[in-house]
Design an enzyme around this catalytic site. Structure first.
Site, short mmCIF file in Angstrom:
data_model
loop_
_atom_site.label_atom_id
_atom_site.label_comp_id
_atom_site.label_asym_id
_atom_site.label_seq_id
_atom_site.Cartn_x
_atom_site.Cartn_y
_atom_site.Cartn_z
N ARG A 1 0.95 -1.24 0.05
CA ARG A 1 -0.01 -0.02 -0.06
C ARG A 1 0.83 1.13 -0.06
O ARG A 1 2.15 1.10 0.14
CB ARG A 1 -1.15 -0.01 1.23
CG ARG A 1 -0.74 -0.72 2.37
CD ARG A 1 0.26 -0.12 3.38
NE ARG A 1 0.27 1.51 3.45
CZ ARG A 1 1.13 2.23 3.49
NH1 ARG A 1 2.42 1.86 3.47
NH2 ARG A 1 0.98 3.34 3.66
N ALA B 1 0.73 5.00 -2.51
CA ALA B 1 0.60 5.13 -3.88
C ALA B 1 1.74 4.70 -4.76
O ALA B 1 1.79 4.11 -5.74
CB ALA B 1 0.09 6.44 -4.25
N GLN C 1 -2.38 2.09 9.91
CA GLN C 1 -0.94 2.24 9.34
C GLN C 1 -0.01 3.02 10.02
O GLN C 1 1.21 3.06 9.86
CB GLN C 1 -1.39 2.70 7.91
CG GLN C 1 -2.14 1.63 6.92
CD GLN C 1 -3.79 2.16 6.71
OE1 GLN C 1 -4.04 2.59 7.97
NE2 GLN C 1 -4.14 1.85 5.72
N ASP D 1 -2.56 10.32 -2.60
CA ASP D 1 -2.78 9.18 -3.59
C ASP D 1 -3.14 9.83 -4.58
O ASP D 1 -3.01 9.15 -5.65
CB ASP D 1 -3.92 8.45 -2.64
CG ASP D 1 -3.32 7.61 -1.65
OD1 ASP D 1 -3.01 6.39 -1.94
OD2 ASP D 1 -3.28 8.09 -0.53
N ASN E 1 -6.16 11.95 0.22
CA ASN E 1 -5.03 11.09 0.77
C ASN E 1 -5.95 10.41 1.83
O ASN E 1 -7.12 10.40 1.95
CB ASN E 1 -4.08 12.08 1.80
CG ASN E 1 -2.82 11.37 2.42
OD1 ASN E 1 -2.43 10.60 1.80
ND2 ASN E 1 -2.63 11.69 3.73
N LYS E 2 -5.18 9.58 2.86
CA LYS E 2 -5.84 8.76 3.82
C LYS E 2 -6.96 9.59 4.59
O LYS E 2 -6.65 10.51 5.08
CB LYS E 2 -4.95 8.05 4.72
CG LYS E 2 -5.31 7.33 5.72
CD LYS E 2 -6.11 6.10 5.24
CE LYS E 2 -5.31 5.12 4.43
NZ LYS E 2 -6.14 4.06 3.78
#
Length: 343
Positions: free
Chosen positions: A48, A50, A194, A235, A245-246
């Site tokens: 994981r 990008a 993460q 991403d 993004n996350k």
């Protein structure tokens, strides 16, 4: 941490992936020998981030060619398999960009495809190193603290998320090599942790002082004046600077804007999608609701509850103080837009 850590590598007959679902308890490598396994690994977050997904996709073209040779696929079968890899995670544009780049050499055969995939990986590491320097220099000029910095980051943006070194965490690592990191607040990054599992692991390997905090603590930490700057990855970045993004990132950006501290996005130019005008046009991946309804396979929400689990959110460009790429820093909130500067 060894600077040679690779989340993605070519073995000669397949792809070796550090299984990030098992960290930090175990450091295992998944040997990927077929397209089904690669697509599953990308979707399950074995690999994981990008840029790392982009590298996996690049090598995935070679993997599809080899599997096609073994199993007697037609040219159309191989191309269909590559298309499946390309679509495995729809928000991260690097996957599509890297697969498309390698496919320009598809008709030249396996050696040419591998040559291009290796170039993708090599260039990403070089880009990460460059953005680390650019980002560190910009932050030091912008913050002007005259002391080591207190930084906040979200999700994982280090060597595990890239071809090597890291994007946002690469900036942190560069500052650390200069002795200019006091501490890093690493958001845990619900629901798959993460930050707590991967970013904290990388920070331990580097000996960088850090604190793991709940995502919900980030805004308060910023508003209490305990953070000098936030640094995150991306991403997909639209032409106007809107950044996917996350999930949880936009709240950090809002808190930084309120507190008047820099919110820095670090990403290679391959993450900038000039064909996407604004963040409204970015497809946001919805993951399985069970990820937020369960913990380690045990149901934590009532049986009748349903889960809402967007993997990403979009931060408006007007909240992005700086976008650092391998080319330098664009001050997006001040009007330096990717669509105008990165053509």
């Amino acid at each position: 941490m060894s600077q040679e850590l690779r989340a993605v590598d070519w073995t000669g007959s397949g792809i070796a992936l550090i299984d990030q679902t098992l960290l930090p308890q175990r450091t295992d490598t998944l040997d990927v020998q077929d397209v089904d396994t690669l697509v599953d690994a990308i979707q399950r977050l074995v690999v994981r981030g990008a840029p790392a997904i982009g590298a996996a996709g690049a090598y995935g073209v070679a993997l599809a060619l080899l599997q096609g040779e073994r199993e007697g696929w037609t040219d159309g079968d191989v191309r269909a398999a590559v298309a499946r890899i390309r679509a495995a995670r729809p928000t991260a544009v690097n996957l599509m960009v890297c697969v498309d780049r390698v496919m320009t050499r598809f008709d030249e055969g396996l050696d040419a495809v591998l040559e291009e995939a290796v170039a993708v990986q090599r260039e990403d590491v070089a880009a990460n190193r460059a953005m680390g320097v650019h980002g560190a220099d910009w932050l030091l000029q912008r913050v002007g603290a005259g002391r080591p910095l207190r930084l906040l980051t979200h999700c994982n943006t280090g060597a595990l998320a890239t071809a090597g070194w890291g994007t946002a965490l690469g900036v942190v690592r560069e500052l650390h090599t200069r002795g200019l990191v006091e501490t890093v607040y690493a958001d845990e990054t619900r629901p798959l942790l993460q930050g707590a599992r991967l970013t904290a692991w990388e920070l331990v390997q580097e000996g960088i002082p850090h604190l793991v905090q709940a995502d919900a603590a980030a805004a308060g930490t910023i508003l209490r004046g305990e953070v000098d700057a936030a640094i995150v990855g991306a991403d997909r970045i639209a032409a106007n600077g809107d950044t996917a993004n996350k999930v949880g990132t936009v709240g950090i950006a809002l808190a930084c804007a309120y507190a008047g501290i820099p919110f820095l996005v670090a990403a290679p130019t391959t993450t900038v999608d000039l064909a996407t005008a604004t963040g409204d046009d970015i497809h946001i991946e919805l993951r399985a609701g069970d990820e937020v309804l369960e913990w380690s396979g045990v149901r934590t929400a009532p049986a009748a509850s349903r889960g809402h689990n967007p993997a990403f959110d979009v931060t408006p460009g007007r909240l992005v103080t700086g976008l650092v790429t391998e080319r330098g820093v664009l001050e997006v909130s001040a009007g330096e837009l990717p669509g105008e500067r990165l053509k």
